[in-house]
Write an enzyme that holds these catalytic residues in place. Structure first.
Site, PDB file in Angstrom:
ATOM      1  CE  LYS A 183      -3.000  -2.955   0.086  1.00  0.00           C
ATOM      2  NZ  LYS A 183      -4.428  -3.435   0.375  1.00  0.00           N
TER       3      LYS A 183
HETATM    4  C1  LIG Z   1      -5.270  -4.416   0.709  1.00  0.00           C
HETATM    5  C2  LIG Z   1      -6.713  -4.644   0.801  1.00  0.00           C
HETATM    6  C3  LIG Z   1      -7.604  -4.849   1.667  1.00  0.00           C
HETATM    7  C4  LIG Z   1      -7.093  -5.588   2.929  1.00  0.00           C
HETATM    8  O1  LIG Z   1      -6.188  -4.795   3.715  1.00  0.00           O
HETATM    9  P1  LIG Z   1      -5.273  -5.710   4.943  1.00  0.00           P
HETATM   10  O2  LIG Z   1      -4.549  -4.793   5.634  1.00  0.00           O
HETATM   11  O3  LIG Z   1      -4.521  -6.632   4.216  1.00  0.00           O
HETATM   12  O4  LIG Z   1      -6.149  -6.372   5.795  1.00  0.00           O
HETATM   13  C5  LIG Z   1      -9.040  -4.528   1.584  1.00  0.00           C
HETATM   14  N1  LIG Z   1      -9.187  -4.040   0.347  1.00  0.00           N
HETATM   15  C6  LIG Z   1      -8.710  -3.685  -0.471  1.00  0.00           C
HETATM   16  C7  LIG Z   1      -9.246  -3.103  -1.703  1.00  0.00           C
HETATM   17  C8  LIG Z   1      -7.492  -3.967  -0.539  1.00  0.00           C
HETATM   18  O5  LIG Z   1      -6.363  -3.673  -1.459  1.00  0.00           O
END
Ligand SMILES: *Cc1c(COP(=O)(O)O)cnc(C)c1O
Length: 383
Positions: A183
């Site tokens: 992210k």
């Molecule tokens: C990465 C992601 C998540 C989940 O995030 P985590 O921190 O790994 O639980 C949820 N929704 C979207 C669209 C994502 O890209």
């Protein structure tokens, strides 16, 4: 061919940030404590949110939030199928039903019209996704949620630093972020719930840590009074300080990292102009600021005559990594049986699900890396 493998994503962590983590490790306090308090404060200052609560992942945020909202069997939650599996999974674990709606063919985001058409008397919440760096048409979606009296929760996993009409994502409403390593900022793993609802913030704060009562003492010190009692059974999703400190350091760099992502995105778009077989996403026409989370393209499989999976494999053979964001959720084994969607009901989602993949894209990537990706794609396409 490239000598070294180019990953599709790589976290950007500088030496001084590693030193900050080491300081926490040496400090004698490594679980939730002062660095969480700092991260909350910095996150509120950056996004404009009233309350921000760190958890161990965004998926954990969902788990806690749906308990706080009392999600029950028979309830429905509106979600795109073009998303990561977290939301549909957590909704299913509560015995409730994810209601999949189609996305726009070229922005991959759900439209206000598609959301409104899916609302029923059982709708408990709407959870649309700001996709890849683009931003949802928030004013119209907020109006629909309000009109029908359902909760709007924004999945902003991709949207840290993005803005809608001059307002940063997270400033208003109920907004979930992820700090997974791919992210825009990372804490290794981690998530954040940002809200302007004081009661909901307190509930999430309690539920993320055993359901212990939250009082003024907790808010000031981030610890719990040893006398704190369980006010309702809760979870254990508090973020350790050794991770929260990375949130603090990364937040000071997010604008610079996003600007670098933006520069790479413009370079990709310019280079892709003469590769009609690879179709980038469209950018929404309304006023917004992109967070440039992913660089997604769609392969024109009819013209090229090979599948997306084969194309990704050919790139990998030539040392170019790719990602897949996302394989539609309603097409996956469990959901095909548990939440069947009528054939042809989600045409844009299915069209993209077959053709989509993500090119290497991260701060620190060089112009030469972009050229390698583009040249390799061209080479495969002209074979
Ligand atoms: C990465 C992601 C998540 C989940 O995030 P985590 O921190 O790994 O639980 C949820 N929704 C979207 C669209 C994502 O890209």
């Amino acid at each position: 061919m490239r000598e070294t493998f180019l990953p599709f994503s790589k976290p950007s962590i500088e030496e001084w940030e590693i030193s900050e983590v080491a300081k926490v490790l040496r400090s004698g306090w490594i679980t939730t404590g002062p660095k969480n308090a700092e991260f909350e404060k910095a996150f509120c200052a950056y996004t404009g949110a009233k309350y921000a609560i760190p958890l161990t992942s965004e998926t954990a945020v969902m788990q806690v939030l749906f308990r706080a909202l009392d999600l029950k069997p028979g309830d429905e939650v509106i979600t795109p199928s073009m998303t990561w599996v977290s939301l549909p999974n957590i909704v299913s674990l509560y015995g409730a039903k994810p209601v999949f709606v189609d996305c726009d063919r070229d922005t991959l985001m759900v439209t206000p019209e598609a959301i409104e058409a899916a609302i029923t008397p059982n709708t408990k919440a709407i959870v649309p996704v700001h996709f890849a760096g683009g931003v949802l048409e928030l004013d119209r979606i907020r109006a629909i949620a309000e009109k029908h009296g359902v909760v709007l929760i924004e999945d902003a996993a991709h949207a840290l630093g993005a803005e809608f009409k001059g307002e940063r994502i997270g400033k208003h409403g109920n907004v979930m972020f992820s700090f997974h390593p791919i992210k825009n900022i990372t804490t290794g793993e981690g998530g954040m719930f940002a809200t302007d609802d004081a009661a909901l913030a307190d509930r999430v704060r309690s539920l993320k840590f055993h359901g212990l009562g939250v009082d003024a003492y907790d808010r000031q010190t981030m610890g719990r009074a040893p006398q704190a009692q369980v006010v309702e059974p809760g979870f254990k999703f508090n973020m350790p300080d050794m991770q929260a400190v990375l949130g603090v350091t990364q937040l000071t760099r997010v604008d610079r990292m996003n600007a670098e992502r933006g520069r790479l995105a413009r370079l990709y778009r310019a280079r892709l102009a003469d590769i009609p077989e690879l179709i980038p996403l469209a950018q929404p026409a309304y006023d917004y600021k992109d967070s440039y989370h992913l660089f997604v393209v769609r392969l024109d499989i009819e013209k090229v005559g090979i599948t997306r999976d084969d194309f990704m494999a050919e790139l990998k053979k030539r040392n170019i990594g790719t990602g897949l964001h996302f394989r539609c959720v309603h097409g996956q084994k469990y959901y095909r049986e548990a939440c069947p969607v009528p054939a042809g009901a989600l045409p844009n989602t299915e069209w993209n699900s077959e053709r989509i993949f993500s090119l290497p894209f991260f701060p620190g990537m060089s112009d030469a890396d972009v050229d390698d990706v583009i040249d390799t794609c061209k080479e495969i396409l002209t074979r």
